[in-house]
Enzyme design. Structure first.
Site, PDB file in Angstrom:
ATOM      1  N   TYR A  78      45.913  37.573  14.696  1.00 26.08           N
ATOM      2  CA  TYR A  78      46.180  38.476  15.827  1.00 26.08           C
ATOM      3  C   TYR A  78      44.862  38.962  16.428  1.00 26.08           C
ATOM      4  O   TYR A  78      44.724  39.083  17.638  1.00 26.08           O
ATOM      5  CB  TYR A  78      47.019  39.679  15.370  1.00 26.08           C
ATOM      6  N   PHE A 130      44.153  34.064  48.876  1.00 31.03           N
ATOM      7  CA  PHE A 130      45.002  33.260  48.010  1.00 31.03           C
ATOM      8  C   PHE A 130      46.217  34.117  47.659  1.00 31.03           C
ATOM      9  O   PHE A 130      46.112  35.335  47.505  1.00 31.03           O
ATOM     10  CB  PHE A 130      44.295  32.747  46.753  1.00 31.03           C
ATOM     11  N   THR A 131      47.368  33.457  47.494  1.00 31.27           N
ATOM     12  CA  THR A 131      48.648  34.153  47.360  1.00 31.27           C
ATOM     13  C   THR A 131      48.641  35.244  46.282  1.00 31.27           C
ATOM     14  O   THR A 131      48.857  36.426  46.581  1.00 31.27           O
ATOM     15  CB  THR A 131      49.752  33.125  47.055  1.00 31.27           C
ATOM     16  N   ASP A 221      36.293  34.128  42.593  1.00 31.34           N
ATOM     17  CA  ASP A 221      37.455  33.447  42.050  1.00 31.34           C
ATOM     18  C   ASP A 221      36.910  32.084  41.647  1.00 31.34           C
ATOM     19  O   ASP A 221      36.715  31.197  42.484  1.00 31.34           O
ATOM     20  CB  ASP A 221      38.564  33.330  43.097  1.00 31.34           C
ATOM     21  N   LYS A 264      42.921  25.012  36.001  1.00 33.58           N
ATOM     22  CA  LYS A 264      42.400  24.032  36.969  1.00 33.58           C
ATOM     23  C   LYS A 264      41.153  23.369  36.376  1.00 33.58           C
ATOM     24  O   LYS A 264      41.262  22.511  35.518  1.00 33.58           O
ATOM     25  CB  LYS A 264      42.095  24.719  38.305  1.00 33.58           C
ATOM     26  N   ARG A 388      51.845  24.771  52.139  1.00 34.42           N
ATOM     27  CA  ARG A 388      50.792  25.783  52.229  1.00 34.42           C
ATOM     28  C   ARG A 388      50.670  26.165  53.701  1.00 34.42           C
ATOM     29  O   ARG A 388      49.731  25.810  54.395  1.00 34.42           O
ATOM     30  CB  ARG A 388      49.450  25.259  51.697  1.00 34.42           C
ATOM     31  N   PHE A 455      57.249  31.763  48.550  1.00 37.93           N
ATOM     32  CA  PHE A 455      57.231  30.293  48.558  1.00 37.93           C
ATOM     33  C   PHE A 455      57.754  29.696  47.256  1.00 37.93           C
ATOM     34  O   PHE A 455      58.276  28.595  47.236  1.00 37.93           O
ATOM     35  CB  PHE A 455      55.811  29.772  48.837  1.00 37.93           C
TER      36      PHE A 455
HETATM   37  N1  F0G Z   1      43.036  31.588  42.421  1.00 39.25           N
HETATM   38  C1  F0G Z   1      43.173  30.367  42.955  1.00 39.25           C
HETATM   39  C2  F0G Z   1      42.179  29.869  43.935  1.00 39.25           C
HETATM   40  C3  F0G Z   1      44.267  29.575  42.578  1.00 39.25           C
HETATM   41  O1  F0G Z   1      44.403  28.368  43.111  1.00 39.25           O
HETATM   42  C4  F0G Z   1      45.206  30.088  41.645  1.00 39.25           C
HETATM   43  C5  F0G Z   1      46.384  29.317  41.276  1.00 39.25           C
HETATM   44  C6  F0G Z   1      45.003  31.369  41.126  1.00 39.25           C
HETATM   45  C7  F0G Z   1      43.895  32.081  41.538  1.00 39.25           C
HETATM   46  C8  F0G Z   1      45.970  31.995  40.157  1.00 39.25           C
HETATM   47  O2  F0G Z   1      45.856  31.402  38.928  1.00 39.25           O
HETATM   48  O3  F0G Z   1      48.083  30.287  38.583  1.00 39.25           O
HETATM   49  O4  F0G Z   1      46.509  30.691  36.680  1.00 39.25           O
HETATM   50  O5  F0G Z   1      47.694  32.577  37.730  1.00 39.25           O
HETATM   51  N2  F0G Z   1      46.771  28.328  41.947  1.00 39.25           N
HETATM   52  C9  F0G Z   1      47.875  27.446  41.646  1.00 39.25           C
HETATM   53  C10 F0G Z   1      47.978  26.429  42.734  1.00 39.25           C
HETATM   54  C11 F0G Z   1      49.151  28.148  41.352  1.00 39.25           C
HETATM   55  O6  F0G Z   1      48.915  25.642  42.686  1.00 39.25           O
HETATM   56  O7  F0G Z   1      47.116  26.385  43.615  1.00 39.25           O
HETATM   57  P1  F0G Z   1      47.119  31.241  37.937  1.00 39.25           P
END
Ligand code: F0G
Length: 463
Positions: A78, A130-131, A221, A264, A388, A455
């Site tokens: 843990y 970013f979303t 990021d 990624k 997108r 989305f």
């Molecule tokens: N920042 C960027 C630039 C991203 O592309 C993503 C995730 C995140 C933050 C968030 O990271 O998914 O590990 O919580 N992108 C994915 C995509 C979902 O399909 O582009 P996460």
């Protein structure tokens, strides 16, 4: 008669395949049924019904045998797992930050950073939204302000660093709202929503100089910062003879920390982290992480996941790996460009982006051209892509109206080390067929709209 040989390919992969995962082949009739059941949203398809899955490069990489071997070395304590300390040292070595807080994935780190740094009424400038990042900034009471260079919004502009920050726009924001209202600049490398476009070292340095004058922090990021580093190596004068790893370290040195989705660049199926140089911020983050993710030595990951990520980082910065990675994406992009299919230029790091506005000039943005195109691609050959455009952009938090992004794109996202060149050919051929059929598209209507990050779960029907 001699036949002209194509130029020698230089991007071939530095690995061979050891395990394969069979794919189900479907008929067009089956796919037509599946897309209706999924409400014309590729996120709602079952992956079993997909042939080539280019929904995302997130968590979809193939791990190496060395990473899998590391999974067996998981220390599932843990507290104080040895895998955490290995991960921490690896991040310190390759990214150069002092303190590391592990999180289950990128948005876990975004939540922590936003909670710690942002006060209600603050502004967070960044190079395109970013979303998940923007949503966490908003949930913390902040307002995101886009300060990316204007050419980022033009799919045909060929400039090499379309992820750059517009220094004039950043300076104007600082004069307008005052430095005290700007906790940090959020710099994404590469810029996902702009087509995977990189930011240059020169621009990053200039942002550092400007923010230093005003005492504003910079948080990266760093989700695809290794890909960004490789683009700097390829495109920026003075970096050709430096390694990707050296460039990454220099790039990160101009920031105060980063959020990271390890799913990624770092070649794992799950994991992330928040890295910080400031001790006070670190203490706050390592306290807050226990509320949302888990103890500060696992942050929602199993020991084995942390080990796989530490090893993935080491593999991700190898020049040969990156050359093959970027090379494969470029290969798909070139095919499409050669056949006249409209894509965002230059080809980005993790994906090829189809320009849905150019596909379907007959549709208004309210008729969801990119959503329409992603559905059509799936039906054609079982290739799953991601919208997108206007659906991803969501609604303005004040007015409740749709954001209307200039870019209305479909992302063909390439998982790392997963698909072959022949798969890329199938994708290109399918996209070209959908391009030939473009006049038939009539658009979609949204029938269900969730409140957050719509989305992912929105549903549609044909107009
Ligand atoms: N920042 C960027 C630039 C991203 O592309 C993503 C995730 C995140 C933050 C968030 O990271 O998914 O590990 O919580 N992108 C994915 C995509 C979902 O399909 O582009 P996460």
């Amino acid at each position: 008669m001699s036949i002209q040989r194509p130029a020698r390919r230089s991007w071939a992969e530095p690995w061979k395949v050891k395990v394969v995962e069979p794919l189900k082949m479907t008929t067009r009739a089956e796919r037509e049924r599946a897309i209706v059941e999924a409400g014309y949203n590729t996120f709602l398809l079952r992956s079993d019904d997909v042939y080539i899955d280019l929904l995302t490069d997130s968590g979809t990489s193939a791990m190496s045998d060395w990473q899998w071997a590391g999974m067996m070395m998981g220390d599932e304590a843990y507290a104080g797992s040895r895998n955490f300390y290995n991960l921490e040292e690896t991040i310190q070595k390759y990214y150069g930050f002092k303190y590391v807080v592990p999180t289950h994935q990128g948005r876990g780190a975004e939540n922590l950073l936003s909670q710690i740094a942002i006060e209600p009424g603050d502004y967070v400038p960044g190079n395109m939204y970013f979303t998940t990042t923007r949503l966490h900034q908003e949930l913390a009471g902040g307002t995101f302000v886009d300060v990316i260079v204007p050419e980022a919004h033009d799919p045909l502009d060929e400039r090499p660093f379309k992820g750059n920050i517009d220094l004039g726009a950043l300076e104007a924001l600082i004069s307008k709202v005052g430095a005290k209202k700007i906790p940090y600049v959020c710099v994404a490398a590469t810029v996902n929503m702009a087509g995977g476009q990189p930011i240059s070292m020169a621009n990053m340095k200039a942002v550092r100089e400007l923010t230093d004058k005003h005492g504003i922090k910079i948080f990266l990021d760093a989700t695809r910062a290794v890909e960004n580093a490789f683009f700097i190596k390829q495109r920026e004068p003075g970096y050709r003879d430096k390694s990707t790893a050296e460039i990454l370290l220099e790039f990160c040195s101009y920031s105060d920390g980063c959020t990271m989705s390890g799913k990624k660049d770092a070649l794992v199926n799950i994991g992330g982290w928040l890295a910080l140089n400031d001790k006070d911020m670190y203490e706050e983050a390592s306290n807050l992480v226990v509320v949302f993710e888990g103890l500060h030595t696992y942050g929602g990951m199993a020991g084995r996941d942390m080990e796989a990520m530490a090893r993935g980082i080491v593999e991700s910065v190898q020049d040969d790996h990156m050359r093959a990675r970027i090379g494969q994406v470029e290969y798909l992009g070139r095919r499409l460009m050669d056949w006249g299919v409209p894509v965002v230029r230059p080809i980005g790091g993790h994906a090829v982006y189809l320009d849905a506005k150019a596909f379907y000039p007959q549709l208004t943005q309210d008729q969801f051209p990119a959503q329409t195109l992603a559905a059509a691609l799936y039906v054609d050959a079982g290739v799953r892509a991601m919208e997108r455009g206007i659906v991803s952009a969501g609604r303005d938090k004040q007015t409740g109206k749709h954001h209307y992004p200039k870019l209305e794109l479909v992302r063909l996202t390439i998982p790392r080390r997963v698909y072959t060149q022949a798969h890329m050919d199938v994708v290109a051929e399918s996209a070209a067929c959908v391009w030939d059929d473009r006049a038939k598209a009539t658009g979609l209507r949204m029938t269900y709209e969730p409140k957050y990050l719509r989305f992912f779960q929105a549903r549609f029907e044909p107009l």
